[in-house]
Design an enzyme around this catalytic site. Structure first.
Site, PDB file in Angstrom:
ATOM      1  N   ASP A  18      25.181  27.487  26.688  1.00  0.00           N
ATOM      2  CA  ASP A  18      25.510  29.081  27.099  1.00  0.00           C
ATOM      3  C   ASP A  18      25.339  28.994  28.634  1.00  0.00           C
ATOM      4  O   ASP A  18      24.475  28.460  29.285  1.00  0.00           O
ATOM      5  CB  ASP A  18      24.285  29.679  26.818  1.00  0.00           C
TER       6      ASP A  18
ATOM      7  N   LYS B 242      37.308  39.731  36.556  1.00  0.00           N
ATOM      8  CA  LYS B 242      38.373  38.711  36.733  1.00  0.00           C
ATOM      9  C   LYS B 242      38.756  38.917  38.066  1.00  0.00           C
ATOM     10  O   LYS B 242      39.577  37.800  38.467  1.00  0.00           O
ATOM     11  CB  LYS B 242      39.236  39.284  35.337  1.00  0.00           C
TER      12      LYS B 242
ATOM     13  N   SER C   2      43.069  37.091  34.083  1.00  0.00           N
ATOM     14  CA  SER C   2      43.777  38.223  33.232  1.00  0.00           C
ATOM     15  C   SER C   2      44.662  39.025  34.243  1.00  0.00           C
ATOM     16  O   SER C   2      44.702  39.281  35.449  1.00  0.00           O
ATOM     17  CB  SER C   2      42.653  39.123  32.642  1.00  0.00           C
TER      18      SER C   2
ATOM     19  N   TYR D  21      35.332  44.677  33.432  1.00  0.00           N
ATOM     20  CA  TYR D  21      36.078  43.485  33.054  1.00  0.00           C
ATOM     21  C   TYR D  21      36.872  43.196  34.274  1.00  0.00           C
ATOM     22  O   TYR D  21      37.140  41.961  34.611  1.00  0.00           O
ATOM     23  CB  TYR D  21      36.840  43.677  31.751  1.00  0.00           C
TER      24      TYR D  21
END
Length: 253
Positions: free
Chosen positions: A61, A158, A141, A154
């Site tokens: 993790d 990114k 992205s 998000y």
């Protein structure tokens, strides 16, 4: 490969599903020894078995303290060094920007930005210490470059990774370490399939999404893997600090 040649090694974070596992498959097909990381022991061992004998799995993790350093140390111990890092591990996030709880913002950045920075640092140090140079590919992205409602957190995470790409490319160039990014558009991953299936009219949703893309189709994970493979390869030896959109022309509109 002669007895004196060492097989190139790639570390792929988030390499047990979706785009990540397809990247691992492509790099193995290209002759790399690939170390994949992920949180799921079950999925990771399945990938290791599928890609044997050229795959190793390290469970991690990456948001945990010291995890990035431990993963890189394990990869080096298992393979003898790292030539390529593919920084792919990420989580999705959607929600009205003004109402996103601070805990969700932190969780998104911890995986998508802070963990990615930590892995880049640890892998970069391993490449520096081996004095062989290397290649780092950050998977960002299309949302790092455009605005979409409910995707603000998000997108910001990114976008941070995209900014890191250009800064790291300049700083690490004297070490022979190239740093680039691949920016996928809408891609047919399990998350995408779940999202489509949850729509009132999945077929109509698919048609609407594809119609907004100049090439008229949704990306397959193999499309993204091909771009990553190029940037990781010696053929891209003079390419650093760039972001390749793999989005069917969406950002060109």
């Amino acid at each position: 490969m002669t007895p004196d040649e060492r097989r190139r090694v790639a570390l792929v974070t988030g390499g047990t599903s979706g785009i990540g596992v397809e990247i691992a498959r492509r790099l193995v097909a290209d002759g790399y020894l690939v170390v994949v990381t992920g949180r799921s022991e079950e999925r990771g061992r399945a990938v290791e078995r599928e890609l044997a004998p050229l795959a190793r799995f390290v469970q991690a993790d990456l948001t945990e303290e010291g995890a990035a350093e431990a993963v890189v140390a394990s990869a080096v111990a298992l393979t003898g060094g790292i030539d390529v890092l593919v920084n792919n591990a990420a989580i999705d996030h959607t929600g009205p920007l003004l109402d996103v709880p601070a805990a969700e913002v932190r969780a998104t950045f911890e995986t998508n930005a802070l963990a990615a920075i930590a892995v880049l640092q640890a892998a970069g140090r391993a490449m520096r210490d081996a004095a062989r140079g290397g290649a780092i590919v950050n998977v960002t992205s299309r949302l790092a470059s455009i605005g979409v409602p409910t995707m603000g957190v998000y997108s910001a995470s990114k976008g941070a990774l995209l900014a890191l790409t250009t800064a790291a490319a300049v700083e690490l160039a004297p070490l022979g370490i190239r740093v680039n990014a691949v920016a996928p558009g809408m891609t047919r991953t399990p998350l995408y399939e779940e999202w489509v299936a949850a729509q009132d009219d999945p077929a109509a949703t698919e048609r609407r999404v594809a119609a907004a893309i100049p090439l008229g189709r949704i990306a397959d994970p193999t499309d993204v893997a091909a771009a990553v493979a190029y940037l990781a390869s010696p053929e891209a030896a003079y390419v650093t600090g760039v972001s390749i959109p793999v989005d069917g022309g969406y950002l060109a509109q």
